[in-house]
Motif scaffolding. Structure first.
Motif, PDB file in Angstrom:
ATOM      1  N   GLN A  60       2.272  -2.230 -16.066  1.00 30.57           N
ATOM      2  CA  GLN A  60       2.675  -1.069 -16.854  1.00 30.57           C
ATOM      3  C   GLN A  60       1.588  -0.008 -16.882  1.00 30.57           C
ATOM      4  O   GLN A  60       1.873   1.198 -16.780  1.00 30.57           O
ATOM      5  N   LEU A  61       0.327  -0.429 -16.999  1.00 31.81           N
ATOM      6  CA  LEU A  61      -0.766   0.538 -16.967  1.00 31.81           C
ATOM      7  C   LEU A  61      -0.790   1.274 -15.629  1.00 31.81           C
ATOM      8  O   LEU A  61      -1.006   2.495 -15.579  1.00 31.81           O
ATOM      9  N   CYS A  62      -0.564   0.533 -14.556  1.00 31.40           N
ATOM     10  CA  CYS A  62      -0.516   1.183 -13.236  1.00 31.40           C
ATOM     11  C   CYS A  62       0.613   2.206 -13.173  1.00 31.40           C
ATOM     12  O   CYS A  62       0.441   3.300 -12.621  1.00 31.40           O
ATOM     13  N   ALA A  63       1.759   1.866 -13.739  1.00 34.03           N
ATOM     14  CA  ALA A  63       2.873   2.822 -13.766  1.00 34.03           C
ATOM     15  C   ALA A  63       2.481   4.066 -14.544  1.00 34.03           C
ATOM     16  O   ALA A  63       2.756   5.201 -14.111  1.00 34.03           O
ATOM     17  N   ASP A  64       1.838   3.879 -15.686  1.00 32.71           N
ATOM     18  CA  ASP A  64       1.439   5.015 -16.520  1.00 32.71           C
ATOM     19  C   ASP A  64       0.431   5.909 -15.803  1.00 32.71           C
ATOM     20  O   ASP A  64       0.431   7.136 -15.990  1.00 32.71           O
ATOM     21  N   GLU A  65      -0.431   5.293 -14.988  1.00 33.29           N
ATOM     22  CA  GLU A  65      -1.498   6.029 -14.311  1.00 33.29           C
ATOM     23  C   GLU A  65      -1.131   6.430 -12.880  1.00 33.29           C
ATOM     24  O   GLU A  65      -1.979   6.934 -12.145  1.00 33.29           O
ATOM     25  N   GLN A  66       0.117   6.170 -12.483  1.00 35.61           N
ATOM     26  CA  GLN A  66       0.597   6.479 -11.130  1.00 35.61           C
ATOM     27  C   GLN A  66      -0.250   5.776 -10.062  1.00 35.61           C
ATOM     28  O   GLN A  66      -0.635   6.366  -9.051  1.00 35.61           O
ATOM     29  N   ILE A  67      -0.499   4.515 -10.312  1.00 34.65           N
ATOM     30  CA  ILE A  67      -1.243   3.651  -9.394  1.00 34.65           C
ATOM     31  C   ILE A  67      -0.254   2.694  -8.734  1.00 34.65           C
ATOM     32  O   ILE A  67       0.562   2.065  -9.415  1.00 34.65           O
ATOM     33  N   ALA A  68      -0.309   2.573  -7.430  1.00 36.75           N
ATOM     34  CA  ALA A  68       0.594   1.666  -6.714  1.00 36.75           C
ATOM     35  C   ALA A  68       0.249   0.216  -7.046  1.00 36.75           C
ATOM     36  O   ALA A  68      -0.932  -0.163  -7.095  1.00 36.75           O
ATOM     37  N   TRP A  69       1.282  -0.580  -7.267  1.00 37.13           N
ATOM     38  CA  TRP A  69       1.129  -2.012  -7.532  1.00 37.13           C
ATOM     39  C   TRP A  69       1.535  -2.749  -6.264  1.00 37.13           C
ATOM     40  O   TRP A  69       2.690  -2.683  -5.834  1.00 37.13           O
ATOM     41  N   VAL A  70       0.581  -3.439  -5.630  1.00 33.90           N
ATOM     42  CA  VAL A  70       0.796  -4.048  -4.315  1.00 33.90           C
ATOM     43  C   VAL A  70       0.540  -5.549  -4.428  1.00 33.90           C
ATOM     44  O   VAL A  70      -0.576  -6.022  -4.218  1.00 33.90           O
ATOM     45  N   PRO A  71       1.546  -6.335  -4.780  1.00 33.64           N
ATOM     46  CA  PRO A  71       1.319  -7.757  -5.051  1.00 33.64           C
ATOM     47  C   PRO A  71       1.057  -8.571  -3.794  1.00 33.64           C
ATOM     48  O   PRO A  71       1.728  -8.405  -2.782  1.00 33.64           O
ATOM     49  N   TYR A  72       0.050  -9.448  -3.879  1.00 34.27           N
ATOM     50  CA  TYR A  72      -0.071 -10.461  -2.833  1.00 34.27           C
ATOM     51  C   TYR A  72       0.479 -11.780  -3.383  1.00 34.27           C
ATOM     52  O   TYR A  72       0.706 -11.923  -4.572  1.00 34.27           O
ATOM     53  N   PHE A  73       0.749 -12.726  -2.490  1.00 35.91           N
ATOM     54  CA  PHE A  73       1.505 -13.937  -2.818  1.00 35.91           C
ATOM     55  C   PHE A  73       2.817 -13.543  -3.511  1.00 35.91           C
ATOM     56  O   PHE A  73       3.132 -14.044  -4.600  1.00 35.91           O
ATOM     57  N   PRO A  74       3.608 -12.653  -2.934  1.00 34.49           N
ATOM     58  CA  PRO A  74       4.812 -12.149  -3.606  1.00 34.49           C
ATOM     59  C   PRO A  74       5.909 -13.190  -3.774  1.00 34.49           C
ATOM     60  O   PRO A  74       6.863 -12.954  -4.501  1.00 34.49           O
ATOM     61  N   LEU A  75       5.762 -14.325  -3.091  1.00 35.52           N
ATOM     62  CA  LEU A  75       6.738 -15.401  -3.246  1.00 35.52           C
ATOM     63  C   LEU A  75       6.112 -16.634  -3.887  1.00 35.52           C
ATOM     64  O   LEU A  75       6.701 -17.712  -3.892  1.00 35.52           O
ATOM     65  N   GLY A  76       4.909 -16.468  -4.476  1.00 36.40           N
ATOM     66  CA  GLY A  76       4.240 -17.574  -5.145  1.00 36.40           C
ATOM     67  C   GLY A  76       3.842 -18.668  -4.163  1.00 36.40           C
ATOM     68  O   GLY A  76       3.809 -18.468  -2.950  1.00 36.40           O
ATOM     69  N   GLY A  77       3.496 -19.837  -4.705  1.00 42.32           N
ATOM     70  CA  GLY A  77       3.287 -21.025  -3.887  1.00 42.32           C
ATOM     71  C   GLY A  77       2.213 -20.931  -2.839  1.00 42.32           C
ATOM     72  O   GLY A  77       2.284 -21.624  -1.818  1.00 42.32           O
ATOM     73  N   ALA A  78       1.196 -20.108  -3.044  1.00 40.93           N
ATOM     74  CA  ALA A  78       0.184 -19.932  -2.008  1.00 40.93           C
ATOM     75  C   ALA A  78      -0.720 -21.148  -1.872  1.00 40.93           C
ATOM     76  O   ALA A  78      -1.321 -21.362  -0.821  1.00 40.93           O
ATOM     77  N   PHE A  79      -0.829 -21.946  -2.918  1.00 42.43           N
ATOM     78  CA  PHE A  79      -1.661 -23.139  -2.897  1.00 42.43           C
ATOM     79  C   PHE A  79      -0.825 -24.325  -3.386  1.00 42.43           C
ATOM     80  O   PHE A  79       0.139 -24.149  -4.135  1.00 42.43           O
ATOM     81  N   PRO A  80      -1.182 -25.544  -2.982  1.00 41.46           N
ATOM     82  CA  PRO A  80      -0.422 -26.723  -3.426  1.00 41.46           C
ATOM     83  C   PRO A  80      -0.354 -26.788  -4.955  1.00 41.46           C
ATOM     84  O   PRO A  80      -1.344 -26.551  -5.642  1.00 41.46           O
ATOM     85  N   GLY A  81       0.831 -27.106  -5.444  1.00 42.69           N
ATOM     86  CA  GLY A  81       1.007 -27.252  -6.879  1.00 42.69           C
ATOM     87  C   GLY A  81       1.432 -25.996  -7.596  1.00 42.69           C
ATOM     88  O   GLY A  81       1.819 -26.051  -8.769  1.00 42.69           O
ATOM     89  N   LEU A  82       1.382 -24.850  -6.927  1.00 38.38           N
ATOM     90  CA  LEU A  82       1.811 -23.604  -7.558  1.00 38.38           C
ATOM     91  C   LEU A  82       3.305 -23.397  -7.320  1.00 38.38           C
ATOM     92  O   LEU A  82       3.831 -23.754  -6.264  1.00 38.38           O
ATOM     93  N   PRO A  83       4.015 -22.843  -8.301  1.00 37.04           N
ATOM     94  CA  PRO A  83       5.468 -22.666  -8.156  1.00 37.04           C
ATOM     95  C   PRO A  83       5.813 -21.690  -7.048  1.00 37.04           C
ATOM     96  O   PRO A  83       5.071 -20.734  -6.791  1.00 37.04           O
ATOM     97  N   LYS A  84       6.950 -21.934  -6.395  1.00 36.37           N
ATOM     98  CA  LYS A  84       7.441 -21.070  -5.333  1.00 36.37           C
ATOM     99  C   LYS A  84       8.718 -20.378  -5.776  1.00 36.37           C
ATOM    100  O   LYS A  84       9.613 -21.008  -6.338  1.00 36.37           O
ATOM    101  N   VAL A  85       8.788 -19.101  -5.502  1.00 37.25           N
ATOM    102  CA  VAL A  85       9.997 -18.346  -5.825  1.00 37.25           C
ATOM    103  C   VAL A  85      11.205 -18.962  -5.138  1.00 37.25           C
ATOM    104  O   VAL A  85      12.291 -19.067  -5.718  1.00 37.25           O
ATOM    105  N   THR A  86      11.021 -19.400  -3.904  1.00 33.46           N
ATOM    106  CA  THR A  86      12.151 -19.891  -3.112  1.00 33.46           C
ATOM    107  C   THR A  86      12.645 -21.269  -3.536  1.00 33.46           C
ATOM    108  O   THR A  86      13.630 -21.763  -2.982  1.00 33.46           O
ATOM    109  N   ASP A  87      11.955 -21.895  -4.512  1.00 33.40           N
ATOM    110  CA  ASP A  87      12.427 -23.166  -5.050  1.00 33.40           C
ATOM    111  C   ASP A  87      13.260 -22.993  -6.318  1.00 33.40           C
ATOM    112  O   ASP A  87      13.854 -23.966  -6.796  1.00 33.40           O
TER     113      ASP A  87
END
Length: 315
Positions: free
Chosen positions: A214-241
């Motif tokens: 939200q702060l980025c939206a207010d300041e016109q800063i682009a939000w560029v997520p990495y790991f956009p589908l989660g699950g980048a490491f073992p044990g972390l939740p995955k969007v596709t599950d």
């Protein structure tokens, strides 16, 4: 930026639609679905295929490419230099804060000190053969996960880092400054430096950073997520599950990954995606996610998916 030995490919036709529609970063209009080049490392043994894949992305309308000198120990930047030409008008975003360490216990080591940030920019300039890197992200270790040890000499004050990047910007070596893996407090402290984007781990199942988004939206800063589908490491939740994601994919005739990416684009207008892949089919599917429309009922069901803290053991 092409090699003399590489056939000159056709330029993408004028008016090629931007995947995901138009977004904004650093005063530029770019496609909301870009390309994260890290996965080009997987094509290290087939440079021609790596160049062809990046050209394919550009032909499909991608004009925002994310990279780093430490991806493949310079290989990825070298592919970008060969594949892209000035007339492609691609916004290249790189990052500093780590460096390759092929002979060490980890493939990377942190490089957070001001002189190391400057050296990282110079390396990017050399491998990309650019006079100026349009956007350079400062990759810190305030948030997210890292498998790279954080030694005492790599705990560096933000103000010292920003002073060096501001100096590089004044010298014309970088065009704009972004942040990566930062906390809300760090972003707030950095705002006077003119931050243009933030890259943090963020997905449907890892939405700890809503206040920062939200702060980025207010300041016109682009939000560029990495790991956009989660699950980048073992044990972390995955969007596709997620059952809700699987149901939406079946009902709408798309893949679960596409639903996860489409949700991010619907969630906030200043979201820019940089999904990476080394496969042409996956590239096309990622870009096609930018055209998916999610109806209100589907969005409501996806929004109701619980977020789980994005955390993992740090070494």
């Amino acid at each position: 930026m092409t090699s003399e030995n590489t056939p000159t490919p056709e330029v993408a036709p004028a008016g090629t639609p931007r995947p995901g529609g138009p977004g904004s970063m650093a005063g530029r209009t770019v496609s909301r679905v870009g390309y994260g080049a890290m996965q080009l490392e997987r094509l290290y043994g087939d440079r021609r295929a790596a160049v062809a894949l990046l050209r394919h992305a550009v032909d499909l309308g991608v004009d925002h490419v994310d990279t780093a000198q430490f991806y493949g120990d310079g290989f990825v930047n070298d592919v970008i230099r060969e594949a892209l030409r000035p007339e492609d008008d691609v916004l290249v975003v790189s990052k500093v804060g780590a460096t390759s360490d092929p002979g060490g216990p980890f493939p990377l080591r942190l490089a957070q000190r001001p002189e190391e940030l400057r050296a990282g920019v110079e390396e990017n300039l050399a491998t990309l053969r650019m006079d100026r890197i349009p956007v350079v992200n400062l990759r810190r270790v305030d948030a997210g996960v890292t498998a790279v040890p954080v030694t005492d000499d790599q705990v560096v004050d933000l103000d010292d880092q920003l002073a060096e990047l501001i100096a590089l910007r004044a010298e014309g070596k970088i065009g704009a400054i972004g942040l990566s893996s930062v906390s809300l407090e760090v972003l707030r402290r950095a705002l006077p430096a003119g931050i243009v984007c933030v890259q943090n781990a963020y997905s449907l199942v890892a939405r700890d950073d809503e206040d920062m988004l939200q702060l980025c939206a207010d300041e016109q800063i682009a939000w560029v997520p990495y790991f956009p589908l989660g699950g980048a490491f073992p044990g972390l939740p995955k969007v596709t599950d997620e059952p809700v994601v699987l149901a939406a994919a079946e009902n709408l005739g798309h893949t679960p990954s596409q639903i996860g990416l489409a949700w991010l684009l619907h969630h906030a207008p200043h979201v820019l995606l940089i999904p990476g892949t080394a496969d042409a089919g996956h590239l096309e599917a990622n870009l096609a996610a930018g055209a998916i429309t999610l109806d209100e009922a589907t969005l409501a069901a996806l929004d109701a998916v619980p977020t789980r803290p994005f955390s993992a053991p740090r070494r």
